[in-house]
Design a protein around this motif. Sequence first.
Motif, PDB file in Angstrom:
ATOM      1  N   TYR A  32       0.868  -1.175   0.000  1.00  0.00           N
ATOM      2  CA  TYR A  32       0.000   0.000   0.000  1.00  0.00           C
ATOM      3  C   TYR A  32       0.899   1.217   0.000  1.00  0.00           C
ATOM      4  CZ  TYR A  32      -3.348   3.451   1.849  1.00  0.00           C
ATOM      5  OH  TYR A  32      -4.130   4.556   2.054  1.00  0.00           O
ATOM      6  N   TYR A  36       1.406  11.678   0.560  1.00  0.00           N
ATOM      7  CA  TYR A  36       0.860  12.695   1.436  1.00  0.00           C
ATOM      8  C   TYR A  36       1.387  14.060   1.013  1.00  0.00           C
ATOM      9  CZ  TYR A  36      -1.217   9.407   4.712  1.00  0.00           C
ATOM     10  OH  TYR A  36      -2.020   8.445   5.278  1.00  0.00           O
ATOM     11  N   PRO A  44       0.748  16.310   7.504  1.00  0.00           N
ATOM     12  CA  PRO A  44       0.562  15.722   6.166  1.00  0.00           C
ATOM     13  C   PRO A  44      -0.878  15.258   5.984  1.00  0.00           C
ATOM     14  CG  PRO A  44       2.519  14.821   7.255  1.00  0.00           C
ATOM     15  CD  PRO A  44       1.756  15.598   8.292  1.00  0.00           C
ATOM     16  N   LEU A  46      -3.452  12.922   3.248  1.00  0.00           N
ATOM     17  CA  LEU A  46      -3.450  11.971   2.141  1.00  0.00           C
ATOM     18  C   LEU A  46      -3.885  12.658   0.850  1.00  0.00           C
ATOM     19  CD1 LEU A  46      -3.153   9.013   1.212  1.00  0.00           C
ATOM     20  CD2 LEU A  46      -5.606   8.765   1.642  1.00  0.00           C
ATOM     21  N   SER A  93       3.211   0.806   3.375  1.00  0.00           N
ATOM     22  CA  SER A  93       2.927  -0.085   4.494  1.00  0.00           C
ATOM     23  C   SER A  93       2.688  -1.488   3.949  1.00  0.00           C
ATOM     24  CB  SER A  93       1.729   0.391   5.317  1.00  0.00           C
ATOM     25  OG  SER A  93       0.562   0.388   4.543  1.00  0.00           O
ATOM     26  N   GLY A  97      -0.655  -4.409   7.750  1.00  0.00           N
ATOM     27  CA  GLY A  97       0.120  -3.604   8.692  1.00  0.00           C
ATOM     28  C   GLY A  97      -0.455  -2.217   8.894  1.00  0.00           C
ATOM     29  N   TYR A  98      -0.305  -1.721  10.070  1.00  0.00           N
ATOM     30  CA  TYR A  98      -0.763  -0.379  10.380  1.00  0.00           C
ATOM     31  C   TYR A  98       0.353   0.640  10.214  1.00  0.00           C
ATOM     32  CZ  TYR A  98      -5.171  -1.940  12.428  1.00  0.00           C
ATOM     33  OH  TYR A  98      -6.422  -2.460  12.627  1.00  0.00           O
TER      34      TYR A  98
ATOM     35  N   SER B  30      -8.734   2.950  15.561  1.00  0.00           N
ATOM     36  CA  SER B  30      -8.130   1.950  16.436  1.00  0.00           C
ATOM     37  C   SER B  30      -6.620   2.120  16.584  1.00  0.00           C
ATOM     38  CB  SER B  30      -8.433   0.543  15.908  1.00  0.00           C
ATOM     39  OG  SER B  30      -7.908   0.384  14.606  1.00  0.00           O
ATOM     40  N   PHE B  33      -0.609   6.873  16.166  1.00  0.00           N
ATOM     41  CA  PHE B  33       0.817   6.918  15.847  1.00  0.00           C
ATOM     42  C   PHE B  33       1.431   8.210  16.379  1.00  0.00           C
ATOM     43  CE2 PHE B  33       0.445   3.612  12.574  1.00  0.00           C
ATOM     44  CZ  PHE B  33      -0.893   3.699  12.231  1.00  0.00           C
ATOM     45  N   TYR B  48       3.523   3.287  17.916  1.00  0.00           N
ATOM     46  CA  TYR B  48       2.098   3.291  17.678  1.00  0.00           C
ATOM     47  C   TYR B  48       1.368   2.323  18.588  1.00  0.00           C
ATOM     48  CZ  TYR B  48       1.071  -0.858  14.655  1.00  0.00           C
ATOM     49  OH  TYR B  48       0.842  -2.116  14.142  1.00  0.00           O
ATOM     50  N   ARG B  50      -2.407   0.135  19.053  1.00  0.00           N
ATOM     51  CA  ARG B  50      -3.621  -0.362  18.417  1.00  0.00           C
ATOM     52  C   ARG B  50      -4.555  -0.800  19.520  1.00  0.00           C
ATOM     53  NH1 ARG B  50      -1.711  -3.977  14.710  1.00  0.00           N
ATOM     54  NH2 ARG B  50      -2.373  -5.886  15.709  1.00  0.00           N
ATOM     55  N   HIS B  96      -8.195   4.152  11.002  1.00  0.00           N
ATOM     56  CA  HIS B  96      -9.298   3.261  11.382  1.00  0.00           C
ATOM     57  C   HIS B  96      -8.881   1.795  11.286  1.00  0.00           C
ATOM     58  CE1 HIS B  96     -13.356   2.076  12.150  1.00  0.00           C
ATOM     59  NE2 HIS B  96     -13.506   1.510  10.973  1.00  0.00           N
ATOM     60  N   ASN B  97      -8.213   1.490  10.167  1.00  0.00           N
ATOM     61  CA  ASN B  97      -7.819   0.105   9.905  1.00  0.00           C
ATOM     62  C   ASN B  97      -6.421   0.082   9.329  1.00  0.00           C
ATOM     63  OD1 ASN B  97     -10.094  -1.497  10.600  1.00  0.00           O
ATOM     64  ND2 ASN B  97     -11.156  -0.674   8.803  1.00  0.00           N
ATOM     65  N   ALA B  98      -5.899  -1.125   9.147  1.00  0.00           N
ATOM     66  CA  ALA B  98      -4.610  -1.272   8.491  1.00  0.00           C
ATOM     67  C   ALA B  98      -4.729  -0.838   7.034  1.00  0.00           C
ATOM     68  CB  ALA B  98      -4.162  -2.729   8.543  1.00  0.00           C
ATOM     69  N   ASN B  99      -3.635  -0.299   6.522  1.00  0.00           N
ATOM     70  CA  ASN B  99      -3.562   0.089   5.111  1.00  0.00           C
ATOM     71  C   ASN B  99      -4.720   0.974   4.675  1.00  0.00           C
ATOM     72  OD1 ASN B  99      -1.259  -1.379   5.005  1.00  0.00           O
ATOM     73  ND2 ASN B  99      -2.036  -2.978   3.670  1.00  0.00           N
ATOM     74  N   THR B 100      -5.115   1.860   5.544  1.00  0.00           N
ATOM     75  CA  THR B 100      -6.089   2.886   5.184  1.00  0.00           C
ATOM     76  C   THR B 100      -5.495   4.240   5.533  1.00  0.00           C
ATOM     77  OG1 THR B 100      -7.180   2.738   7.335  1.00  0.00           O
ATOM     78  CG2 THR B 100      -8.080   1.395   5.564  1.00  0.00           C
ATOM     79  N   GLU B 101      -6.227   5.280   5.195  1.00  0.00           N
ATOM     80  CA  GLU B 101      -5.693   6.626   5.381  1.00  0.00           C
ATOM     81  C   GLU B 101      -5.313   6.887   6.833  1.00  0.00           C
ATOM     82  OE1 GLU B 101      -8.264   9.650   3.902  1.00  0.00           O
ATOM     83  OE2 GLU B 101      -6.923  11.295   4.501  1.00  0.00           O
ATOM     84  N   VAL B 102      -4.150   7.471   6.981  1.00  0.00           N
ATOM     85  CA  VAL B 102      -3.694   7.926   8.289  1.00  0.00           C
ATOM     86  C   VAL B 102      -3.950   9.424   8.352  1.00  0.00           C
ATOM     87  CG1 VAL B 102      -1.698   8.216   9.790  1.00  0.00           C
ATOM     88  CG2 VAL B 102      -1.963   6.120   8.464  1.00  0.00           C
ATOM     89  N   PHE B 104      -3.417  12.982  10.190  1.00  0.00           N
ATOM     90  CA  PHE B 104      -2.460  13.634  11.073  1.00  0.00           C
ATOM     91  C   PHE B 104      -3.066  14.842  11.753  1.00  0.00           C
ATOM     92  CE2 PHE B 104       1.742  11.788  10.377  1.00  0.00           C
ATOM     93  CZ  PHE B 104       1.529  11.010   9.258  1.00  0.00           C
TER      94      PHE B 104
END
Lengths: 112, 113
Positions: A32, A36, A44, A46, A93, A97-98, B30, B33, B48, B50, B96-102, B104
């Motif tokens: 993934y 940003y 940052p 997305l 990522s 993975g988070y 959830s 970071f 981070y 979780r 919210h979940n893994a491999n989704t928008e973070v 900031f």
Amino acid sequence: QQQVRQSSQSLTVWEGETAILNCSYENSAFDYFPWYQQFPGEGPALLIAIRSVSDKKEDGRFTIFFNKREKNLSLHIKDSQPGDSATYFCAASGAGGYKVVFGSGTRLLVSP
Amino acid sequence: NAGVIQTPRHKVTGKGQEATLWCEPISGHSAVFWYRQTIVQGLEFLTYFRNQAPIDDSGMPKERFSAQMPNQSHSTLKIQSTQPQDSAVYLCASSHNANTEVFFGKGTRLTVV
């Protein structure tokens, strides 16, 4: 060890040109790849993202080209505008993975 | 939705003092970071959580830095005996979940004098 590399610290283009920002990565488990955008004084945000099953993702003037075999990708900004002047981070990522690993950023300046 | 909220926005501490930075993640996210941003090092991952549990603190300096998430609505980053090299923008983010928008926050600019 830098897992995500951005080849240029800074890039200047003229208004209306296409800006190309390059990125490479080392970890084959990454699947993934978000980009940003950061303006001064802000965190940052997305801009656009691609998953490794695709080789291209387009959203308006922004396009990601992804090459899984070469482990590199690029962000193309068509018809660059002065408002696009910002720092752009390539990130990655892994499956499930988070944790997101960021490149060092490319500062883009679009001159009118 | 106010987004990720970080307080204070700016903090100045004297060398050797303690600094505590606060973060309120987006409700329902959830993962939380902490990153540190400097001109020289760029965006460095620190740690981070979780579901409030610490998962990865591989980026945290082993001494003087600690992070906690006592409940789902806030996290703190504490730096003891601050040094000038700790001066940076500290960014909190949540997803919210893994491999989704973070998402900031706007960051806390820490200056150690």
